[in-house]
Write a protein that holds these residues in place. Structure first.
Motif, PDB file in Angstrom:
ATOM      1  N   TYR A   1      -8.076 -21.898 -14.728  1.00 22.44           N
ATOM      2  CA  TYR A   1      -9.177 -21.111 -14.191  1.00 22.44           C
ATOM      3  C   TYR A   1      -9.030 -19.616 -14.487  1.00 22.44           C
ATOM      4  O   TYR A   1      -9.764 -18.805 -13.946  1.00 22.44           O
ATOM      5  N   ASP A   2      -8.079 -19.270 -15.327  1.00 18.35           N
ATOM      6  CA  ASP A   2      -7.836 -17.850 -15.591  1.00 18.35           C
ATOM      7  C   ASP A   2      -8.973 -17.206 -16.380  1.00 18.35           C
ATOM      8  O   ASP A   2      -9.285 -16.039 -16.189  1.00 18.35           O
ATOM      9  N   ASP A   3      -9.579 -17.946 -17.302  1.00 18.01           N
ATOM     10  CA  ASP A   3     -10.684 -17.417 -18.097  1.00 18.01           C
ATOM     11  C   ASP A   3     -11.980 -17.672 -17.347  1.00 18.01           C
ATOM     12  O   ASP A   3     -12.335 -18.835 -17.096  1.00 18.01           O
ATOM     13  N   PRO A   4     -12.712 -16.613 -16.983  1.00 12.05           N
ATOM     14  CA  PRO A   4     -13.903 -16.810 -16.147  1.00 12.05           C
ATOM     15  C   PRO A   4     -15.039 -17.551 -16.821  1.00 12.05           C
ATOM     16  O   PRO A   4     -15.968 -17.987 -16.143  1.00 12.05           O
ATOM     17  N   VAL A   5     -15.009 -17.695 -18.149  1.00 13.91           N
ATOM     18  CA  VAL A   5     -16.141 -18.336 -18.827  1.00 13.91           C
ATOM     19  C   VAL A   5     -15.775 -19.659 -19.488  1.00 13.91           C
ATOM     20  O   VAL A   5     -16.651 -20.289 -20.091  1.00 13.91           O
TER      21      VAL A   5
END
Length: 273
Positions: free
Chosen positions: A236-240
């Motif tokens: 979930y680190d990358d918001p997209v």
């Protein structure tokens, strides 16, 4: 800007940064709307929306709070100005105009996907932005530019104007909800030291002791499926690119695709260019 400044309401003059008439009284003022609003955005980025008050902005700029009202009419107007500035310019999205039906479908979908992902990134960089109340339709230059980009992505479809606006409202609403949900999850984990992936694993393990197939058959199957254990660290680190956001985005685009196909069927095939 071609509009006569005297015919434009004062709040729109400030929002669109229309030039003020020359006063002929010497040096220009050191303070202007742009500087006030930019300071508000910087404070909100740093301290959250409650930190972007007119008194705090005045203190940051070293001026009296009353002096700000020459450049910002009210706290509500400040929020409108901050929203438009924080949005910035939209991405350049390809239009589907003048292309064959299959290629047009790919173009509008890719354009709206790019549009939505760009909004998600803006919300990530300015977490207070999706928390602002939505007082009405777009009015600021950046808001209008985002609307223009979204309409441009849909320009090759047979959707009518109401359907195009409805599609953009649906899509931006999904992005706003997704952004807020991530923030709320983070707030719920505050103090635990757990990442979202770790929190999901802990959730599944604790409920597995309570949920029985006799009482909750579908939930029992879900918990035994390993779904909550499957997300790797950092998922979930990358918001997209996290699965939840991408899955929901594609579902929304699927729904718009149904409307696009229905409109194409209703109007008949377009002539081949």
């Amino acid at each position: 800007m071609s509009a006569d400044r005297d015919e434009v309401p004062a709040e729109l003059v400030r929002l669109w940064r229309l030039p003020a008439p020359a006063s002929g009284l010497g040096r220009p003022a050191a303070l202007d709307t742009e500087r006030v609003v930019r300071t508000g955005v910087e404070l909100a980025d740093r301290d959250g929306l409650p930190g972007a008050t007119l008194p705090r902005i005045a203190k940051e700029l070293g001026v009296s709070p009353m002096s700000l009202y020459r450049h910002v009419g009210s706290k509500d107007e400040l929020l409108v100005l901050m929203r438009d500035l924080a949005l910035g310019s939209p991405p350049g999205t390809a239009t589907a105009a003048g292309t064959a039906a299959g290629a047009a479908a790919e173009k509008w979908r890719a354009g709206l996907r790019q549009w939505a992902v760009a909004q998600r990134l803006v919300n990530h960089h300015h977490p207070w932005l999706p928390r602002l109340p939505i007082a009405g339709p777009p009015t600021g230059p950046h808001e209008i530019a985002w609307m223009e980009a979204g309409l441009g992505a849909l320009s090759g479809t047979e959707l009518d104007w109401a359907a195009k606006v409805g599609s953009l409202t649906l899509l931006s609403g999904y992005v706003r909800h997704a952004s807020l949900l991530v923030q709320e999850h983070a707030q719920g984990r505050s103090g635990t030291g757990l990442s979202q992936e770790e929190a999901e694993r802990a959730y599944a393990r604790s409920l597995a002791r309570l949920i029985t197939p006799e009482r909750f058959p579908q939930m029992a199957l879900l918990l035994s499926s390993g779904t909550f254990e499957a997300a790797p660290d950092g998922a979930y680190d990358d918001p997209v690119s996290d699965h939840d956001f991408v899955f929901g985005l594609e579902c929304v685009l699927d729904g718009i695709a149904v409307a696009v196909d229905r409109a194409r069927t209703a109007t008949g095939p377009r002539p081949t260019p």
